[in-house]
Design an enzyme around this catalytic site. Structure first.
Site, PDB file in Angstrom:
ATOM      1  N   GLY A   1       0.802  -1.218   0.000  1.00  0.00           N
ATOM      2  CA  GLY A   1       0.000   0.000   0.000  1.00  0.00           C
ATOM      3  C   GLY A   1       0.834   1.267   0.000  1.00  0.00           C
ATOM      4  O   GLY A   1       2.058   1.244   0.178  1.00  0.00           O
TER       5      GLY A   1
ATOM      6  N   ARG B   1      -2.132  -8.912   0.666  1.00  0.00           N
ATOM      7  CA  ARG B   1      -2.901  -9.868  -0.141  1.00  0.00           C
ATOM      8  C   ARG B   1      -2.349 -10.014  -1.556  1.00  0.00           C
ATOM      9  O   ARG B   1      -2.511 -11.042  -2.190  1.00  0.00           O
ATOM     10  CB  ARG B   1      -4.370  -9.415  -0.194  1.00  0.00           C
ATOM     11  CG  ARG B   1      -5.097  -9.584   1.124  1.00  0.00           C
ATOM     12  CD  ARG B   1      -6.531  -9.150   1.033  1.00  0.00           C
ATOM     13  NE  ARG B   1      -6.659  -7.717   0.818  1.00  0.00           N
ATOM     14  CZ  ARG B   1      -7.538  -6.926   1.434  1.00  0.00           C
ATOM     15  NH1 ARG B   1      -8.383  -7.450   2.301  1.00  0.00           N
ATOM     16  NH2 ARG B   1      -7.596  -5.649   1.187  1.00  0.00           N
TER      17      ARG B   1
ATOM     18  N   HIS C   1      -4.047  15.130  15.251  1.00  0.00           N
ATOM     19  CA  HIS C   1      -2.783  15.872  15.165  1.00  0.00           C
ATOM     20  C   HIS C   1      -2.802  17.137  16.026  1.00  0.00           C
ATOM     21  O   HIS C   1      -1.924  17.355  16.865  1.00  0.00           O
ATOM     22  CB  HIS C   1      -2.496  16.270  13.718  1.00  0.00           C
ATOM     23  CG  HIS C   1      -2.296  15.120  12.789  1.00  0.00           C
ATOM     24  ND1 HIS C   1      -1.867  13.884  13.207  1.00  0.00           N
ATOM     25  CD2 HIS C   1      -2.462  15.013  11.445  1.00  0.00           C
ATOM     26  CE1 HIS C   1      -1.770  13.070  12.172  1.00  0.00           C
ATOM     27  NE2 HIS C   1      -2.137  13.739  11.098  1.00  0.00           N
TER      28      HIS C   1
END
Length: 516
Positions: free
Chosen positions: A41, A73, A275
């Site tokens: 990813g 995957r 954040h």
């Protein structure tokens, strides 16, 4: 980097841990297996693997001890994964030494393909880890296993169950298993608590590292030192002297291909609730008993629990024009791309001081900063109030800096005043010093067992309690964002809210980062 340098770095890192007060540190010896789940990813390619490579180059990951496993995957080979991430680790301008280091680093990476909810893939992963540990002559259970979940939160529970069932250290010989989970930690209080409960059934809190990369930023890490190591700030840091505090995040671009993902969360969940709220804690918290991680996190929780409920009249939401043109965004989306929210702390130090949290996309500049504005000077004999107030500004990114805005005499024969600054700009003051990326620091902290810069469960709960009521009203369409032009300051109503909160904007003064 030679082995001598590496051992020096190692000793320095251990001494640094004793300084930060990390509890229960496992000695940095023995086999270390780092598993990047979601290895194919974007997050893994752009952040996780580059951070690991930089740690390797600096000698914190030694080839005699560490092995890196990618798991996802996608059915690809070891070499295909290495080729996918190669371009994020080096380019045509890289030095020969960096390219040589890259070749060695990539050989430490092995890829395993499997699903996130079946035992077969994780048993294969465990077998590969065990093979690596045996090759390093590690006794069973004495090794260190770090699992980095660069994955969507929806698969955290199933992945954690598989890790617990198939991939834990098998005995208690001084080793450990730790998991790192990325934000977002849920979408509201209920979903966050559910996620925490599911993971908490599988792992003890000291084994869980909830990562918020803002806590790894250099200037954020400097906040505790700045506040509690300098006599100058101790008597000033309270409601008697400070009029308001702004914590700001601005981007000069929109969602740019991430519209579908962003629309599910919005600017408050994406930036403010995590954040900016983490930065808020460090600005507002009381001095901890010590620098031990739990003492610091105790004080963060206390200040979050002291925040008053958010008032409707102290919130401005915005959505930039053109946001809904993205085909992945619903035509009638109510998701804010801009928000200004004022928080009030009900305690002795901060009663009456507004903390203004502001974040937005597609604005006229890109920056993240903390702006502490002091009250007016009583008995203004120089008649300089119109020029602006004293401000202490901490520029988190880009062009890291700290500067104090002061009123001084204009050079010349006349007694006239002007605003200037005392400036600590990192690029100028620390030439040749590389500021580490946030992910490098936080991954190293995980290996060391230092949880100071990670979010504890009760801290996460307190944060969601502050914002969940507002978020539910937005989700239900009861709170509408105001349209604003891309490239602007955001909705005009946000500036009006700041003015009502007491913020005085300086006119005619602009801080210019120094050039070398």
């Amino acid at each position: 980097m030679g082995s001598g340098n590496w051992h020096v770095e190692k000793r320095l890192s251990i001494r640094n841990d004793s300084f930060t007060g990390a509890d229960d540190l496992v000695p940095e010896t023995g086999c270390l297996s780092i598993v990047v789940l979601g290895a194919s990813g974007d997050l893994a390619k752009k952040k996780t693997f580059p951070a690991l490579f930089n740690l390797y180059r600096q000698g914190f990951l030694h080839p005699d001890e560490v092995h890196i496993f990618g798991y996802a995957r996608t059915k690809i080979s070891d070499e295909e994964l290495r080729n996918r991430i190669r371009g994020y680790l080096a380019n045509d301008k890289s030095s020969p030494q960096q390219l040589e280091d890259l070749t060695k680093f990539l050989q430490l990476i092995k890829y395993i393909s499997g699903s996130y909810d079946s035992e077969e893939g994780f048993k294969s992963l465990d077998k590969e880890i065990a093979t690596h540990e045996i090759s390093k002559n590690s006794a069973e259970g004495s090794s260190r296993r770090l699992f980095y979940l660069a994955l969507p939160p929806s698969v955290y529970p199933s992945v954690c169950r598989m890790i617990k069932k198939c991939c834990m250290n098998k005995s208690d010989l001084g080793g450990w298993t730790r998991i790192v989970v990325e934000k977002p930690f849920g979408k509201d209080l209920e979903s966050a608590e559910k996620l925490s409960t599911e993971i908490g059934k599988l792992f003890e809190e000291p084994e869980i590292y909830r990562i918020d990369h803002y806590l790894g930023k250099e200037l954020v890490q400097n906040l505790l030192v700045l506040r509690f190591a300098n006599r100058l700030f101790l008597p000033l840091w309270n409601r008697d002297n400070i009029d308001n505090v702004q914590i700001v995040f601005r981007e000069d671009f929109g969602t740019e291909g991430r519209g579908g993902y962003f629309d599910e969360y919005g600017i408050i969940r994406d930036i403010i609730q995590n954040h900016l709220l983490q930065v808020f804690c460090l600005v507002a918290m009381e001095k901890p008993v010590s620098l031990k991680p739990e003492h610091i996190r105790d004080e963060k929780v206390k200040v979050l629990q002291s925040v008053m409920p958010i008032k409707d009249e102290e919130v401005v939401l915005g959505q930039y024009e053109g946001y809904r043109d993205d085909p992945t965004v619903p035509d009638h989306s109510n998701t804010p791309t801009f928000a200004t929210v004022i928080l009030h702390i009900h305690n002795e130090r901060w009663e009456g001081v507004p903390f203004i949290l502001k974040a937005g996309k597609a604005l006229n500049s890109r920056k993240a900063e903390i702006r502490v504005q002091f009250k007016d000077v009583p008995g203004d004999i120089f008649k300089c109030k119109k020029q602006g107030r004293n401000e202490f500004v901490i520029r988190l990114q880009p062009s890291e800096a700290m500067y104090m805005k002061l009123t001084v005499k204009q050079p010349g024969l006349e007694m006239s005043t002007v605003q200037s600054e005392l400036d600590l700009s990192y690029r100028q003051r620390y030439q040749g010093v590389t500021i580490p990326e946030a992910y490098e620091r936080l991954i190293l902290d995980t290996i060391r067992g230092d949880q100071q810069h990670f979010v504890r469960r009760d801290e996460l709960k307190a944060a969601w309690e502050i914002f969940t009521p507002l978020l539910h009203r937005i989700d239900d369409g009861e709170f509408k964002p105001i349209s604003y032009q891309p490239g602007s300051r955001g909705p005009m109503e946000a500036d009006e809210l700041l003015e009502r909160a007491g913020y005085v904007q300086t006119h005619g003064y602009i801080w210019i980062p120094p050039t070398l």
